[in-house]
Design a protein around this motif. Sequence first.
Motif, short mmCIF file in Angstrom:
data_model
loop_
_atom_site.label_atom_id
_atom_site.label_comp_id
_atom_site.label_asym_id
_atom_site.label_seq_id
_atom_site.Cartn_x
_atom_site.Cartn_y
_atom_site.Cartn_z
N VAL A 155 9.08 0.76 -1.20
CA VAL A 155 8.63 1.44 -0.99
C VAL A 155 7.11 2.05 -1.94
O VAL A 155 7.43 1.46 -2.57
CB VAL A 155 10.20 2.42 -1.35
CG1 VAL A 155 9.55 4.15 -1.21
CG2 VAL A 155 11.42 2.30 -1.25
N VAL A 178 9.97 -2.82 4.70
CA VAL A 178 8.74 -1.90 3.90
C VAL A 178 8.80 -0.55 4.51
O VAL A 178 9.03 -0.61 5.21
CB VAL A 178 7.56 -2.93 4.04
CG1 VAL A 178 6.34 -2.12 3.28
CG2 VAL A 178 7.32 -3.90 3.17
N PHE A 179 9.07 0.25 3.49
CA PHE A 179 9.14 1.05 4.32
C PHE A 179 8.22 2.71 3.43
O PHE A 179 7.36 2.41 2.65
CB PHE A 179 10.64 2.87 3.52
CG PHE A 179 11.19 1.57 4.38
CD1 PHE A 179 12.54 1.89 5.69
CD2 PHE A 179 12.16 0.46 3.91
CE1 PHE A 179 13.22 0.48 6.08
CE2 PHE A 179 13.38 -0.41 3.78
CZ PHE A 179 14.27 -0.27 4.93
N SER A 180 7.75 3.65 3.87
CA SER A 180 6.59 3.96 3.96
C SER A 180 7.29 5.48 4.21
O SER A 180 8.46 6.23 5.27
CB SER A 180 6.33 4.74 4.84
OG SER A 180 4.83 6.15 4.67
N ARG A 222 1.52 5.72 4.35
CA ARG A 222 1.43 5.08 5.34
C ARG A 222 0.03 3.83 5.90
O ARG A 222 1.04 2.90 6.44
CB ARG A 222 1.09 5.30 7.14
CG ARG A 222 1.94 6.38 7.72
CD ARG A 222 2.28 6.83 9.00
NE ARG A 222 2.96 7.96 9.57
CZ ARG A 222 3.26 9.79 9.31
NH1 ARG A 222 2.14 9.45 7.84
NH2 ARG A 222 4.45 10.04 9.00
N ASN A 242 13.68 6.89 7.13
CA ASN A 242 13.53 6.43 5.85
C ASN A 242 14.38 6.43 4.86
O ASN A 242 14.32 5.40 3.84
CB ASN A 242 11.77 5.48 5.83
CG ASN A 242 11.42 4.89 6.15
OD1 ASN A 242 11.75 4.55 7.86
ND2 ASN A 242 9.64 5.33 7.36
N LYS A 256 2.88 -4.30 4.43
CA LYS A 256 3.60 -6.00 5.39
C LYS A 256 2.93 -7.19 5.95
O LYS A 256 3.42 -7.89 5.99
CB LYS A 256 4.21 -4.80 6.84
CG LYS A 256 5.32 -3.84 6.49
CD LYS A 256 5.25 -2.86 7.81
CE LYS A 256 6.00 -2.15 7.71
NZ LYS A 256 6.47 -1.25 9.32
N CYS A 289 1.41 1.53 2.99
CA CYS A 289 2.72 0.86 4.03
C CYS A 289 2.51 -0.93 4.95
O CYS A 289 3.03 -1.90 5.11
CB CYS A 289 3.65 1.52 5.24
SG CYS A 289 4.83 1.19 5.55
#
Length: 325
Positions: free
Chosen positions: A4, A77-79, A8, A131, A15, A11
């Motif tokens: 997390v 993977v989270f924003s 963005r 998310n 990734k 993020c």
Amino acid sequence: MMDVVFSRSACGSLKMAQHYGQGEYTGTVGVIYAAPQGGQGAAPAPQVQQAARQAAEQRARREWENARPLGGDPANVFSLEGGWSMGDIAESQFPQGRRRLLERLFAASFSGSPEEQEQIIRESLDELQANLQTVLERSARGEEMRIWYSDNPDDACGLCWLLAKLHGLETPGPVTLIKLPVWEYGEDETVMAYTGWGEISPGEWGRYLPLAQPARPVLLRACAARWQQLQRENAPLRVCLNGGLQSVPENFYDGFILRELDRLPEEFLEASLVGNVLGRCQLGIGDSWIALRIEAFCREGLLEVVQDGPGIRRRLRQCTADGNF
């Protein structure tokens, strides 16, 4: 494991970092040349351009070869980008408070059409809510979460907000924290200072893994209590001072803007002022809040719009002490 971040840009880089450095290097690079003072003058000589491209290529190849791939799935993977250091954070006002904030920021800095603005805001809020729901549900099932944060105001607030959410779960899964160092050594006896994870290139994320620390239940409890206090205060801004989050007034950053304003001529491009504040002051905030405060200066008569334009492309003029131009 879930990863997390609170922006963005971070993020996207994270990734890429999962598999960056695997296999043979096949990348390409581009070089951007800054225009001379005033935007006039010839481009650099061909040999200068060639040397710059070769140096950039060598750096990119070296980063690829030295990278430590994180592994994993980009889908994990989270924003949770939400501008948590700004605007209304009352629990009862989520996500409406985020919408009002984005509308204010876009009004001051966005150069697109109202339809484009509305689409971006809607998509941003939908992504944030989706998310958040996903990471909370997976944490409630016992899945491990790794949170990357920094002293950047939005990161620090986002961390406190998220840990408060996790504290509200009956049995959250394990949580690991990785904090971006305030400074570190670079190449050729340089010192690097970053304002957030969005500035970290994909090949560099892996070297921060040894900094991971577990977030124990007592930390979740402490962050929940602090976030509740910040929600009650519900100030226009929150900043990280001496390692702690504090509520501050809307004009907190004005001194930095005025200092950079003194460096500029009587007439100037708004983008120049915004860029100077972000570049010289390293406040860890985006251009939108700076543009919002510049708009307030215009309403108060400190600045006058000489030539209008989209976003921050306006030409402005400074007032004199007696209010004349």
